[in-house]
Structures are given as C-alpha cells and as structure tokens.
Design a protein around this motif. Sequence first.
Motif, PDB file in Angstrom:
ATOM      1  N   VAL B 197       0.850  -1.194   0.000  1.00  0.00           N
ATOM      2  CA  VAL B 197       0.000   0.000   0.000  1.00  0.00           C
ATOM      3  C   VAL B 197       0.882   1.238   0.000  1.00  0.00           C
ATOM      4  O   VAL B 197       1.785   1.354   0.835  1.00  0.00           O
ATOM      5  N   VAL B 198       0.647   2.130  -0.942  1.00  0.00           N
ATOM      6  CA  VAL B 198       1.365   3.405  -0.948  1.00  0.00           C
ATOM      7  C   VAL B 198       0.410   4.447  -0.384  1.00  0.00           C
ATOM      8  O   VAL B 198      -0.699   4.616  -0.893  1.00  0.00           O
ATOM      9  N   THR B 199       0.822   5.096   0.678  1.00  0.00           N
ATOM     10  CA  THR B 199      -0.083   6.086   1.279  1.00  0.00           C
ATOM     11  C   THR B 199       0.703   7.136   2.069  1.00  0.00           C
ATOM     12  O   THR B 199       1.872   6.933   2.406  1.00  0.00           O
ATOM     13  N   HIS B 200       0.061   8.253   2.329  1.00  0.00           N
ATOM     14  CA  HIS B 200       0.664   9.181   3.279  1.00  0.00           C
ATOM     15  C   HIS B 200      -0.301   9.447   4.436  1.00  0.00           C
ATOM     16  O   HIS B 200      -0.118  10.364   5.215  1.00  0.00           O
ATOM     17  N   GLU B 201      -1.342   8.578   4.511  1.00  0.00           N
ATOM     18  CA  GLU B 201      -2.306   8.691   5.603  1.00  0.00           C
ATOM     19  C   GLU B 201      -1.759   7.903   6.807  1.00  0.00           C
ATOM     20  O   GLU B 201      -1.761   6.668   6.805  1.00  0.00           O
ATOM     21  N   LEU B 202      -1.282   8.625   7.801  1.00  0.00           N
ATOM     22  CA  LEU B 202      -0.627   7.978   8.945  1.00  0.00           C
ATOM     23  C   LEU B 202      -1.529   7.003   9.690  1.00  0.00           C
ATOM     24  O   LEU B 202      -1.143   5.873   9.990  1.00  0.00           O
ATOM     25  N   GLU B 203      -2.752   7.475   9.945  1.00  0.00           N
ATOM     26  CA  GLU B 203      -3.672   6.669  10.741  1.00  0.00           C
ATOM     27  C   GLU B 203      -3.922   5.320  10.069  1.00  0.00           C
ATOM     28  O   GLU B 203      -3.866   4.259  10.703  1.00  0.00           O
ATOM     29  N   SER B 204      -4.156   5.411   8.763  1.00  0.00           N
ATOM     30  CA  SER B 204      -4.423   4.210   7.988  1.00  0.00           C
ATOM     31  C   SER B 204      -3.196   3.298   7.974  1.00  0.00           C
ATOM     32  O   SER B 204      -3.307   2.081   8.161  1.00  0.00           O
ATOM     33  N   ALA B 205      -2.019   3.901   7.775  1.00  0.00           N
ATOM     34  CA  ALA B 205      -0.768   3.121   7.711  1.00  0.00           C
ATOM     35  C   ALA B 205      -0.544   2.365   9.022  1.00  0.00           C
ATOM     36  O   ALA B 205      -0.235   1.171   9.013  1.00  0.00           O
ATOM     37  N   PHE B 206      -0.729   3.052  10.159  1.00  0.00           N
ATOM     38  CA  PHE B 206      -0.485   2.423  11.460  1.00  0.00           C
ATOM     39  C   PHE B 206      -1.486   1.296  11.735  1.00  0.00           C
ATOM     40  O   PHE B 206      -1.197   0.349  12.440  1.00  0.00           O
ATOM     41  N   LYS B 207      -2.686   1.436  11.153  1.00  0.00           N
ATOM     42  CA  LYS B 207      -3.733   0.448  11.411  1.00  0.00           C
ATOM     43  C   LYS B 207      -3.485  -0.841  10.618  1.00  0.00           C
ATOM     44  O   LYS B 207      -3.697  -1.942  11.138  1.00  0.00           O
ATOM     45  N   ILE B 208      -3.037  -0.700   9.355  1.00  0.00           N
ATOM     46  CA  ILE B 208      -2.997  -1.897   8.499  1.00  0.00           C
ATOM     47  C   ILE B 208      -1.614  -2.527   8.365  1.00  0.00           C
ATOM     48  O   ILE B 208      -1.512  -3.706   8.032  1.00  0.00           O
ATOM     49  N   ALA B 209      -0.555  -1.745   8.636  1.00  0.00           N
ATOM     50  CA  ALA B 209       0.785  -2.218   8.251  1.00  0.00           C
ATOM     51  C   ALA B 209       1.348  -3.319   9.132  1.00  0.00           C
ATOM     52  O   ALA B 209       1.274  -3.256  10.359  1.00  0.00           O
ATOM     53  N   ASP B 210       1.925  -4.348   8.488  1.00  0.00           N
ATOM     54  CA  ASP B 210       2.785  -5.281   9.205  1.00  0.00           C
ATOM     55  C   ASP B 210       4.179  -4.671   9.230  1.00  0.00           C
ATOM     56  O   ASP B 210       4.948  -4.898  10.152  1.00  0.00           O
ATOM     57  N   ARG B 211       4.468  -3.953   8.153  1.00  0.00           N
ATOM     58  CA  ARG B 211       5.788  -3.315   8.058  1.00  0.00           C
ATOM     59  C   ARG B 211       5.616  -1.992   7.309  1.00  0.00           C
ATOM     60  O   ARG B 211       4.798  -1.886   6.385  1.00  0.00           O
ATOM     61  N   ILE B 212       6.382  -0.994   7.725  1.00  0.00           N
ATOM     62  CA  ILE B 212       6.333   0.307   7.053  1.00  0.00           C
ATOM     63  C   ILE B 212       7.693   0.584   6.429  1.00  0.00           C
ATOM     64  O   ILE B 212       8.736   0.361   7.054  1.00  0.00           O
ATOM     65  N   VAL B 213       7.663   1.021   5.162  1.00  0.00           N
ATOM     66  CA  VAL B 213       8.901   1.399   4.474  1.00  0.00           C
ATOM     67  C   VAL B 213       8.791   2.897   4.219  1.00  0.00           C
ATOM     68  O   VAL B 213       7.784   3.361   3.670  1.00  0.00           O
ATOM     69  N   VAL B 214       9.796   3.642   4.644  1.00  0.00           N
ATOM     70  CA  VAL B 214       9.740   5.096   4.452  1.00  0.00           C
ATOM     71  C   VAL B 214      10.718   5.507   3.351  1.00  0.00           C
ATOM     72  O   VAL B 214      11.901   5.175   3.396  1.00  0.00           O
ATOM     73  N   LEU B 215      10.167   6.206   2.368  1.00  0.00           N
ATOM     74  CA  LEU B 215      10.992   6.741   1.287  1.00  0.00           C
ATOM     75  C   LEU B 215      11.231   8.222   1.553  1.00  0.00           C
ATOM     76  O   LEU B 215      10.316   8.945   1.914  1.00  0.00           O
ATOM     77  N   ASP B 216      12.469   8.647   1.373  1.00  0.00           N
ATOM     78  CA  ASP B 216      12.781  10.065   1.546  1.00  0.00           C
ATOM     79  C   ASP B 216      13.765  10.471   0.464  1.00  0.00           C
ATOM     80  O   ASP B 216      14.846   9.902   0.367  1.00  0.00           O
ATOM     81  N   ARG B 217      13.363  11.409  -0.368  1.00  0.00           N
ATOM     82  CA  ARG B 217      14.186  11.882  -1.489  1.00  0.00           C
ATOM     83  C   ARG B 217      14.741  10.730  -2.311  1.00  0.00           C
ATOM     84  O   ARG B 217      15.895  10.728  -2.730  1.00  0.00           O
ATOM     85  N   GLY B 218      13.910   9.710  -2.507  1.00  0.00           N
ATOM     86  CA  GLY B 218      14.303   8.590  -3.373  1.00  0.00           C
ATOM     87  C   GLY B 218      15.087   7.498  -2.681  1.00  0.00           C
ATOM     88  O   GLY B 218      15.460   6.514  -3.321  1.00  0.00           O
ATOM     89  N   TYR B 219      15.359   7.639  -1.399  1.00  0.00           N
ATOM     90  CA  TYR B 219      16.089   6.605  -0.642  1.00  0.00           C
ATOM     91  C   TYR B 219      15.145   5.948   0.363  1.00  0.00           C
ATOM     92  O   TYR B 219      14.304   6.631   0.952  1.00  0.00           O
ATOM     93  N   ILE B 220      15.323   4.643   0.562  1.00  0.00           N
ATOM     94  CA  ILE B 220      14.572   3.987   1.645  1.00  0.00           C
ATOM     95  C   ILE B 220      15.345   4.279   2.931  1.00  0.00           C
ATOM     96  O   ILE B 220      16.490   3.837   3.091  1.00  0.00           O
ATOM     97  N   ILE B 221      14.740   5.051   3.812  1.00  0.00           N
ATOM     98  CA  ILE B 221      15.465   5.412   5.032  1.00  0.00           C
ATOM     99  C   ILE B 221      15.013   4.611   6.249  1.00  0.00           C
ATOM    100  O   ILE B 221      15.619   4.685   7.297  1.00  0.00           O
ATOM    101  N   PHE B 222      13.915   3.865   6.055  1.00  0.00           N
ATOM    102  CA  PHE B 222      13.449   3.080   7.204  1.00  0.00           C
ATOM    103  C   PHE B 222      12.627   1.891   6.708  1.00  0.00           C
ATOM    104  O   PHE B 222      11.886   1.989   5.738  1.00  0.00           O
ATOM    105  N   SER B 223      12.746   0.774   7.384  1.00  0.00           N
ATOM    106  CA  SER B 223      11.894  -0.382   7.118  1.00  0.00           C
ATOM    107  C   SER B 223      11.699  -1.110   8.438  1.00  0.00           C
ATOM    108  O   SER B 223      12.673  -1.593   9.035  1.00  0.00           O
TER     109      SER B 223
END
Lengths: 271, 263
Positions: B197-223
């Motif tokens: 799921v690609v989203t910027h809705e925090l509430e939704s992301a926290f509710k559904i995610a098993d894992r969150i991947v954060v992209l920042d300026r084209g780099y994956i900075i968190f997983s």
Amino acid sequence: MEQRLDRIAQRTTRRIADIGLGLIQAIAFVGQAARLIFDSFYLLIRGPSIGQPVRLRHVVQEIITGGIQSLPVVVLMAATIGVMLSIQGIHSLRIFGAETQVTFGLALSIPREFAPLITGIIVAGRSGSQLASRVGSMRLNGEIDALTVMGISPVRFIVAPALFGLLISLPILVAVATVASLGAGQLYIEATIGIASQAYWADILSVVTMEDLAHCFGKSVLFAFLIALIGIVMGLGVSGGAEVLGRATTSSVVTCIGAIIAADTLVILLL
Amino acid sequence: MAVSPIIVSDLMGGYNGTPVIHGCNMEIAHGEIVVIMGGSGSGKSTFLRHLIGLKEPMQGDVSLFGESLYGVSENERLKLLKGIGVAFQSGALLSSLTVGQNVALPLVEHSDLDRETIDIIVRMKLDFVGLLGKEDLLPSELSGGMLKRVAVARAIALDPRLTFMDEPSAGLDPVVAAALDELIIKLRDSLGMSVVVVTHELESAFKIADRIVVLDRGYIIFSGTVAEIKASSNQRIQNLINRVAEDEEFDPEAHLRRLVGEA
C-alpha cells in the motif's frame, strides 16, 4: 547595431531549433505509428498463441462506431457531391453541346477521386477525432496503465481493433459513397437531360475499369491507416489535463485531413 | 522455501535520465501488508510505477515470484503482470464499461471460464468489497469511495497473491477510509494475500501495516514495524509521523540568484 545583430542571430537560431525539434517530433510520430502497425499485425497473427488475442467483438464494435454510424452522413454528402458534379458537368459541357457526355465525367472522377476523398475527410472528422479523444482520455484517467498491469496489451485492446475496424469499414463506406454519388447523379441527369437509367449505368460501366476500382480501394485503405494512426498517436501523446485533450482532438482532425489531402495528391501525381 | 512475491534489488529510476529513486532494496513476505510512506516528492509514485512494471528502471531489477520483471520481453512481462492486482488511486476503471464489466475484464481476457461462472465471480468480488448489486452502474455514477472499492474488486478478480494499492484512502471521509482499511486487512487474513500500500495517511498506515517502508528523497530510510517506526530516533521520520514542518536551510545569496534567474 550590434544589439540588433544579436537579436537577429538569436531569433534565427531559435527558428532553426524549432524546425529541428519539429522534425524530430515528426520522425518520432512516424516511428511510433510504424511500431503500432507492426505490433497490431503481429498480435493479429501471433496474439492467440501468446495469450493476447485481438478480439473479433472489439473489431466489430469499431466497425459499428467508425463505419456504420458514419453511413448516413457519408451517403448524404456523397449524393450531394454526385448532384453537384452533374449540375456543373452539364453546365460546362452544354457550351460544346456535349451535355450527354456528363456520365463519362462522373464515371472518371467519382470512383477514383471524389468518393474516397470525401469519405476519408468525413471519417477523419468523425472517427479520427473520436479516436484521439477516447485514447487521450483513457491515458489521462490511467486506463491504459490499468490495462497494462492487468496483463492486457493496450495495442491489442485499443489500437488493433481501431485500426482493423477502419481498414474494413472505410473501403465499404467508400464503395457505398461511390454508388450513392453515382446514383444521385443518375437521378438528376435523368430528370434534367433525360438520359435513361439503363443507358446511364451502361455508360458508367463501359468507362470504369478495374484499375479505377483498385485505385479507389487502395486510397480507402491508405486513408484508413492515416486516420487510425494519427488519431491514436495523438491520443497517446496526451498528458496534463482536459485542455491538452481538447487540443489533441482538434489537432488530430486537422492533421488527418491534411494528411489525407497530401496523400491523395501524391497518389494522383505518382499513379 | 517459497519465493518472495516481490524482491526489489538495487533499483534506480527516474525521468529523462535524472534519478528519482536511488538504489532501493526491498523484499516482501507472503501474507504481509507493507505500507510505503513518504512526503510529497519523496518518490513513492515513481517507486510504485517501477514495482508494477510501468516504468523501466535505470538500474537494478524487480522480480515477481522469482522472475525478473524487466529482464524479459514485453509479452513475458505482460504474462507476469497477470499474477498481480493493482488498484490505482483514481480507480482507473474503463469508463465505457459498467462496474460488472470492469471487474469481469481480467477474467474474460485471461481465463476460459464461461459467462455464467464469470458473472458469479464478479458478484462474489463485488460482495467482498460491499458493492453487490452495483454491477450495472457506470463508473461515472459512482462516488470516490465506491470507485476505489470497485478498483479493489477488479484487482482481486483473478485471486492474485500480490496486490498493490495506491493511496486507497486518500480524499475519502473517515468512515469510508476505515472501511477500506478493514478491506485490506481482510485481503490478507481471509485470502492470504500480500499487499503493498502506498499512502501518506498515517492513521491508515499504522492500522494496516505489518511493516512500514519510508521513502525520503528517493532513498529507503526506514523499514520496520509500526512500533519500531514510532520509536525511531531519526529526526526526518519523527517529523513525518508527527507532522512537523521542516525548515530548509536558508541561503540568502542562493535565494537571490534564483530570483534573478541565475540559478
């Protein structure tokens, strides 16, 4: 003085750059069209074995929207042209006392020239613009991307049916336009100078050769390629918003009609 | 061991030779919901286009179920894409087809099922997204939330093992957004599907995610998991999840140069 020279130099280089850019775009346009033709025929033949068949029902749908729905306006315009040519022919030939020869004029000009040209222009205005706007709005709405990610080739789903639909319907429309035009001419000629229907059609058939019919068919096929590909390529080039879509639609009609007239002139000069 | 539904290796991609995505690596497990997050312009949409075969990368590859997506011919790629489902942000339903025909499209094109069976499957999929009975409506007659749900029904028509969703809850009211979140969880729990799921809705992301991947300026900075992202000490991630505006360093000379058009 130096500043003026600078400005002239700048303007000249900008013009040259514009011409170069236009040339590159034209080459890209032709390249894309050639690729679409190749892919369409490839999928028509190989599609079923690679899971991308061009569906007959899609082609039939295109024949209906591009061909059958254009029939009334094509018949009306062709009949009008037939009557106009008859009026003009009789008027001109009367000077020499040869108005009965008008049938030969119609037989020589309608199948070879007027029927394909008028039909091509009408279908370009109707189906060319419709294709450009349909493909353009599909592109804007992400429908083409959606087809791709569903594993459906957009060429076999959109391009090939439109191309084959027009390749089938345009020659039929041109044949109908030829008959409608000659038929309307016959009605006018019988009513004004009293040439009987049998004599009229006998004259027509004695003049029209197989070469004329091949010419008529060949032009209709050429125009079908031009209308389908210009409409589709212009539609695929749409990006941005509704304003760009509107511009592409208008531009596709103008380009289609221009290309048809240019191709027609070229065919006349060469054959 | 089963092959991962998707493996992204050293992916670099962008537009007109300018990279937007830089050397990204990612792997998703079976039955996992991975949410890709990031601010505007972080490269989320470009990244997604690379993942679903719509954009050839400049470098690296994406493999679906162990098969390279970009190292094959176009026809092979189309064949691979039949194994995934994608629900676009706008729905991207074919406007000339009814809801039922849209959902039936992948079945009609890629299966030998008879019309009656296809109709039953279409009704089942629409029932799954809560839209049974809407088969004969046109996309123009649907609301934003309904469009998205039909897009989900179409995406799962062929029972793919991997589904992508682009901004499923963007622009929807909280009730409809919550229903869509429940739907995504249901896809994982009842069908065992992996979902990206690609989203910027925090509430939704926290509710559904098993894992969150954060992209920042084209780099994956968190997983990591929701708990891990909340505990992250990375300032940019904290700014993202706490909705803190970031001040860019102000260089008056560079700003002046930009204003006079020299930079």
